[in-house]
Design a protein around this motif. Structure first.
Motif, PDB file in Angstrom:
ATOM      1  N   ASP A 120      17.300  13.564  -6.458  1.00 39.89           N
ATOM      2  CA  ASP A 120      18.279  14.055  -5.490  1.00 39.89           C
ATOM      3  C   ASP A 120      17.850  13.846  -4.038  1.00 39.89           C
ATOM      4  OD1 ASP A 120      16.180  15.794  -5.595  1.00 39.89           O
ATOM      5  OD2 ASP A 120      17.393  17.625  -5.593  1.00 39.89           O
ATOM      6  N   ASP A 121      16.799  13.039  -3.814  1.00 35.29           N
ATOM      7  CA  ASP A 121      16.309  12.819  -2.450  1.00 35.29           C
ATOM      8  C   ASP A 121      16.893  11.525  -1.882  1.00 35.29           C
ATOM      9  OD1 ASP A 121      14.879  12.972  -0.053  1.00 35.29           O
ATOM     10  OD2 ASP A 121      13.192  11.849  -0.893  1.00 35.29           O
ATOM     11  N   VAL A 122      17.874  11.654  -0.986  1.00 31.86           N
ATOM     12  CA  VAL A 122      18.534  10.477  -0.421  1.00 31.86           C
ATOM     13  C   VAL A 122      17.643   9.763   0.586  1.00 31.86           C
ATOM     14  CG1 VAL A 122      20.823  11.461  -0.752  1.00 31.86           C
ATOM     15  CG2 VAL A 122      19.623  11.861   1.414  1.00 31.86           C
ATOM     16  N   HIS A 123      16.564  10.421   1.038  1.00 30.42           N
ATOM     17  CA  HIS A 123      15.700   9.834   2.065  1.00 30.42           C
ATOM     18  C   HIS A 123      14.543   9.025   1.480  1.00 30.42           C
ATOM     19  CE1 HIS A 123      17.958  12.195   4.904  1.00 30.42           C
ATOM     20  NE2 HIS A 123      17.669  13.298   4.247  1.00 30.42           N
ATOM     21  N   GLY A 172      12.573  14.247   5.218  1.00 26.45           N
ATOM     22  CA  GLY A 172      13.866  14.840   5.498  1.00 26.45           C
ATOM     23  C   GLY A 172      14.821  13.996   6.312  1.00 26.45           C
ATOM     24  N   GLY A 173      14.421  12.770   6.670  1.00 26.05           N
ATOM     25  CA  GLY A 173      15.302  11.923   7.456  1.00 26.05           C
ATOM     26  C   GLY A 173      15.191  12.206   8.943  1.00 26.05           C
ATOM     27  N   PRO A 174      15.660  11.279   9.787  1.00 25.44           N
ATOM     28  CA  PRO A 174      15.517  11.416  11.239  1.00 25.44           C
ATOM     29  C   PRO A 174      16.280  12.615  11.792  1.00 25.44           C
ATOM     30  CG  PRO A 174      16.961   9.566  10.710  1.00 25.44           C
ATOM     31  CD  PRO A 174      16.355  10.023   9.425  1.00 25.44           C
ATOM     32  N   ALA A 175      15.694  13.254  12.793  1.00 22.50           N
ATOM     33  CA  ALA A 175      16.320  14.420  13.420  1.00 22.50           C
ATOM     34  C   ALA A 175      17.574  14.039  14.202  1.00 22.50           C
ATOM     35  CB  ALA A 175      15.323  15.119  14.332  1.00 22.50           C
TER      36      ALA A 175
END
Length: 213
Positions: A120-123, A172-175
């Protein structure tokens, strides 16, 4: 060598409300994690000085149905002899243990663990860190074996068993678009020697006070 790394810190642990309450009333009832994908090896985990991330983690577990009521417990930690992966000395150390572990797996005709992505981790942050955990646990095993061998043979040892492990992670992907800053960047602490935990507390809710005019 003079060491100025922090040794006493505040940590936050995301958990179920029942676990938090039990730790507050009976702080000796600590249950360590021994999952094969623990990021810093087996132990009791804290987010260093990061209440928000601990709360997010617990809330996510509740959404998945893995815990009932999300909560956060704080702790005062003394890291002791810490394998601190924010210090290049220790990243260099774990690098030295990997080839020996790899050779043992090959000799036993066993597949080497790999870090893999969570479904479930899209990053694609490879959150299931089987290889990292295995390598860190291998290091602890060898260090501990050397320590007790020396103690039994000489009564003393130059080897030092690690009390805790500390590491920084970006996930968590870019802020924001194009950012190098990640939304869930944090420092984790894995406590192996439970005497490092000096006490638990219930964190107070922070209140935004108006600035003086």
């Amino acid at each position: 060598m003079y060491d100025v790394r922090p040794n006493t810190i505040i940590g936050f642990h995301g958990c179920d409300l029942s676990v938090r309450n039990k730790l507050i009333t009976d702080p000796n009832t600590v249950e360590v994690s021994n999952k094969p994908y623990d990021w810093l090896g087996n132990g009791f985990y804290f987010w260093e000085n990061n209440y928000t991330r601990a709360k997010q983690w617990a809330e996510n577990k509740a959404v998945k149905g893995e815990i009932g009521s999300p909560a956060v417990v704080g702790a005062v930690l003394q890291l002791g002899n810490c394998c601190d992966f924010l210090d290049s000395k220790f990243t260099g150390l774990i690098e030295l243990y990997y080839p020996a572990m790899e050779a043992e797996y090959l000799a036993a005709n066993k597949p080497l663990p790999k870090n893999v992505e969570a479904r479930d981790d899209v990053h694609k942050d490879k959150l299931i860190r089987l290889l990292d955990c295995a390598t860190i646990e291998y290091m602890h095993k060898v260090v501990t074996e050397n320590y007790f061998r020396d103690i039994n043979a000489k009564g003393h040892s130059s080897s030092k068993v690690f009390d805790s492990v500390r590491g920084a992670f970006s996930e968590g992907g870019p802020a924001f678009p194009g950012a190098g800053i990640q939304k869930k960047s944090h420092i984790q602490v894995c406590v192996r020697n439970l005497n490092c935990i000096k006490g638990f507390f219930i964190p107070r809710e922070e209140v935004d006070f108006p600035l003086p005019v």
